[in-house]
Write a protein that holds these residues in place. Structure first.
Motif, short mmCIF file in Angstrom:
data_model
loop_
_atom_site.label_atom_id
_atom_site.label_comp_id
_atom_site.label_asym_id
_atom_site.label_seq_id
_atom_site.Cartn_x
_atom_site.Cartn_y
_atom_site.Cartn_z
N UNK A 31 11.71 -9.61 9.83
CA UNK A 31 11.48 -10.85 9.09
C UNK A 31 10.01 -11.01 8.72
N UNK A 32 9.11 -10.65 9.66
CA UNK A 32 7.68 -10.69 9.36
C UNK A 32 7.33 -9.75 8.21
N UNK A 103 5.95 -0.57 4.75
CA UNK A 103 6.36 -0.02 6.05
C UNK A 103 5.67 -0.80 7.16
N UNK A 104 6.44 -1.19 8.16
CA UNK A 104 5.90 -1.88 9.33
C UNK A 104 6.08 -1.04 10.58
N UNK A 105 5.05 -1.03 11.43
CA UNK A 105 5.08 -0.23 12.65
C UNK A 105 4.61 -1.09 13.82
N UNK A 124 -2.50 5.74 12.76
CA UNK A 124 -1.14 5.72 12.23
C UNK A 124 -1.16 6.31 10.82
N UNK A 125 -0.32 7.30 10.59
CA UNK A 125 -0.25 7.98 9.30
C UNK A 125 1.09 7.67 8.63
N UNK A 158 1.18 -3.06 9.10
CA UNK A 158 2.04 -3.17 7.92
C UNK A 158 1.29 -2.56 6.74
N UNK A 159 1.85 -1.51 6.17
CA UNK A 159 1.24 -0.82 5.03
C UNK A 159 2.08 -1.11 3.78
N UNK A 160 1.41 -1.58 2.73
CA UNK A 160 2.11 -2.01 1.53
C UNK A 160 1.81 -1.12 0.32
N UNK A 161 2.66 -1.28 -0.69
CA UNK A 161 2.46 -0.68 -2.01
C UNK A 161 2.33 0.84 -1.97
N UNK A 162 3.23 1.48 -1.24
CA UNK A 162 3.38 2.93 -1.32
C UNK A 162 4.39 3.18 -2.45
#
Length: 208
Positions: A31-32, A103-105, A124-125, A158-162
């Motif tokens: 949800x986050x 992607x969230x980790x 984190x890759x 949280x990594x965005x816009x891949x």
């Protein structure tokens, strides 16, 4: 004292049984990732057309990263262990037909028997691939603090816009890892055998 002993026991168990990385849907973490909050907002009209959005995979040997004070694989000399936990992703179709992937980790840092409280960095890759073709890569370093009388620290990335181009938007893979350069799986590569003459002049220890 009981609380401290219990915390240390949990940390030791986690060293022996690493926190497994897995992808989950429908919890506060996802949800986050999707909505920026822990609750799901009121339903919105569904998007026209489905978006291909594969689950997040962890590269081989990429779910844990250990630091030793002495000989590697000696649990008594283990300083810290970083492990990946829950994984989540969201894929959105863009106007040009490409797909934007988020992607969230979740992860944690555990102190080992030889570890001390302090600040640690979790690398984190993120990788998006289509077959052997690397589409996008990102590398993030997350600072994690473990205070006095604590045995672990948690982190979230949280990594965005891949972005996945339209021609590849129906067949791609999402990967994360704690090892190696972005886009490269953390696998052991076999070395090419040395020429016979070179082998004769090299000791077994040097060849390792």
């Amino acid at each position: 004292m009981r609380t401290r002993a219990k915390t240390a026991g949990i940390a030791l168990m986690a060293v022996l049984l690493p926190w497994s990385a897995k992808a989950e849907d429908g919890n506060w973490f996802t949800n986050m990732l999707k909505y920026g909050g822990t609750t799901v907002p009121p339903s919105q009209p569904a998007d026209l057309g489905e978006v291909y959005c594969p689950t997040v995979d962890v590269a081989e040997n990429g779910a844990a990263l250990r630091s030793y004070g002495g000989r590697a694989d000696d649990n008594a000399g283990l300083r810290s262990q970083i492990t990946l936990g829950r994984l989540a992703r969201e894929c959105v179709r863009l106007a040009d037909g490409s797909v934007s992937v988020k992607v969230g980790v979740e992860g944690q840092v555990l102190l080992g028997p030889a570890g001390r409280p302090g600040r640690f960095e979790a690398p984190v890759y993120f990788t998006i691939k289509a077959g052997d073709q690397i589409i996008a890569t990102r590398a993030r370093k997350v600072s994690v603090s473990i205070g006095p009388n604590e045995a672990q620290g948690l982190f979230t990335v949280i990594e965005e816009n891949l972005v996945v181009p339209r021609p590849l938007s129906e067949s791609y893979d999402i990967g994360v890892s704690l090892h190696g350069a972005p886009g490269k799986a953390a696998v052991k590569r076999k070395r090419k055998p040395a020429p016979a003459a070179a082998q004769a002049e090299t000791s077994p220890e040097a060849a390792q």
